[in-house]
Design an enzyme around this catalytic site. Sequence first.
Site, PDB file in Angstrom:
ATOM      1  N   HIS A 133       7.782 -18.754  18.401  1.00 45.01           N
ATOM      2  CA  HIS A 133       7.463 -18.303  17.043  1.00 45.01           C
ATOM      3  C   HIS A 133       7.029 -19.492  16.224  1.00 45.01           C
ATOM      4  O   HIS A 133       7.555 -20.598  16.406  1.00 45.01           O
ATOM      5  CB  HIS A 133       8.697 -17.646  16.395  1.00 45.01           C
ATOM      6  CG  HIS A 133       8.348 -16.785  15.243  1.00 45.01           C
ATOM      7  ND1 HIS A 133       8.184 -17.298  13.974  1.00 45.01           N
ATOM      8  CD2 HIS A 133       8.092 -15.462  15.166  1.00 45.01           C
ATOM      9  CE1 HIS A 133       7.852 -16.309  13.170  1.00 45.01           C
ATOM     10  NE2 HIS A 133       7.787 -15.187  13.859  1.00 45.01           N
ATOM     11  N   ASP A 163       9.641  -9.241  19.458  1.00 42.66           N
ATOM     12  CA  ASP A 163       8.892  -8.377  20.374  1.00 42.66           C
ATOM     13  C   ASP A 163       9.461  -8.346  21.786  1.00 42.66           C
ATOM     14  O   ASP A 163       9.007  -7.567  22.613  1.00 42.66           O
ATOM     15  CB  ASP A 163       7.423  -8.834  20.433  1.00 42.66           C
ATOM     16  CG  ASP A 163       6.709  -8.585  19.125  1.00 42.66           C
ATOM     17  OD1 ASP A 163       6.859  -7.479  18.591  1.00 42.66           O
ATOM     18  OD2 ASP A 163       6.022  -9.491  18.625  1.00 42.66           O
TER      19      ASP A 163
END
Length: 431
Positions: free
Chosen positions: A309, A366
């Site tokens: 991320h 996700d």
Amino acid sequence: MAGPEKLSAKLTLPGGKEASLPVVVGTEDEHAVDIRALRNETGYITLDTGYMNTGSTTSSITYLDGEQGILRYRGYSIEELAEHSDFVEVSYLLINGKLPTKAERASFSTALTRHSLIHEDMHQFFAGFPPTSHPMAILSAMVTSLSAYYPDSLDRNSSVDLHITRILSKVRTIAAFSYKKSIGQPLIYPKNSLKYCANFLHMMFAVPSEDYDVSPVLEKALNQLLILHADHEQNCSTSTVRMVGSSGANLYAAIAGGILALWGPLHGGANQAVIEMLEEIRASGGDSKKFVEDVKNKRDNRRLMGFGHRVYKNYDPRAKILKKMCDEVLAHLGIKDPLLDIAKSMEEIALKDDYFISKKLYPNVDFYSGIIYRAMGIPTNMFTVMFALGRLPGWIAHWKEMVEDKDTKIGRPRQIYTGEKLRKYVPIDNR
Ligand code: CMC
């Protein structure tokens, strides 16, 4: 009375020229150097490809500390909201800045119920898409089309609240309709007696010939999933919504822009890509170790989808909640999904591997969400639509914050030109 101390930073430029720049401090003690005056004073701009370290705005919606793994909406922790709240309340909170009273909550819910239908003429649009259409293409086109049905949205003085209610309610209907169309089933209209998430599940899974009872466990799981996706400050799609909106474009246009930005596999499209990756590993014998080695060797530019991320350099707090939820939902449904075993083994391998440790790559939102959606019966190509449905209140809140901010300017970054210097045009016969 003395005001707060005004901080400033000094920048020394080539040639010894100095610029004094104001420092902005946020409520959580985040510091920024305000460079807005830099160009006028010195001729310099700042260069930050991918906006790795650029604040595009101040905002009071979401606080995120990527080093500590903290996420809060309007000051409330994501863990508490996911546990105790529901998606409609969180939407109200994000958009209005405070939790609703009972009366406010009731009138917000009633408004969402009242605006859940889409114009009957819009049904023809669904028929016009080929069956192979990705639902994100349909969703973005339909959201843009809403501005054609509500032309007052083009008037900047029209009721913002009404458009907000419309879009929040209708995107849910559009998402469910696009699924029904894709499998060739009749559209199921929203049912006014059902709450937001239950109504979505009803439109997705009911058929006219049978009764459909919404499972309270799935309803709770969907509420939690949507809450976890509801906002994430200045990510790619939210920044797109702000950028589109900064030109004065209407809410539907700005949200459609956000939906399209979300579609990419590095952003919201990652939930679909994770399941495709896990399927691929399963089909080739379930060798997670080999896949991780391929990722480390950057074979075919592979990435471990659902990992890493831009902001989190620690375990994504949303992924923590989702991992637990994954076990609970699958256990409740009595599903044993081999993809969950592969995902867990990949996580275990990656979290012990120096490649991932040194780059601070952890599971993100996700990584586990797709396995839950799959267990709920939602097809893989709808996963990013589910992300969009969840992110909607965040996009709306940012759009609203931007239009209400009197300091908003049209988004217009600068660049450093690296092309040819001035050269003389050569007519085609002389080239
Ligand atoms: N697998 C393997 N290596 C990775 C991964 C990954 N998932 N993510 C980053 N890296 C490596 C990357 O190769 C680079 O290595 P090197 O320095 O050797 O070139 C280094 O880590 C830094 O990567 P980056 O691409 O410069 O980092 P970024 O901040 O620009 O990218 C990201 C963030 C999310 C796009 C990236 O981590 C990624 O591609 N992850 C996989 C896709 C994904 O799961 N996206 C969903 C993000 S969370 C939901 C959302 O908000 O959209």
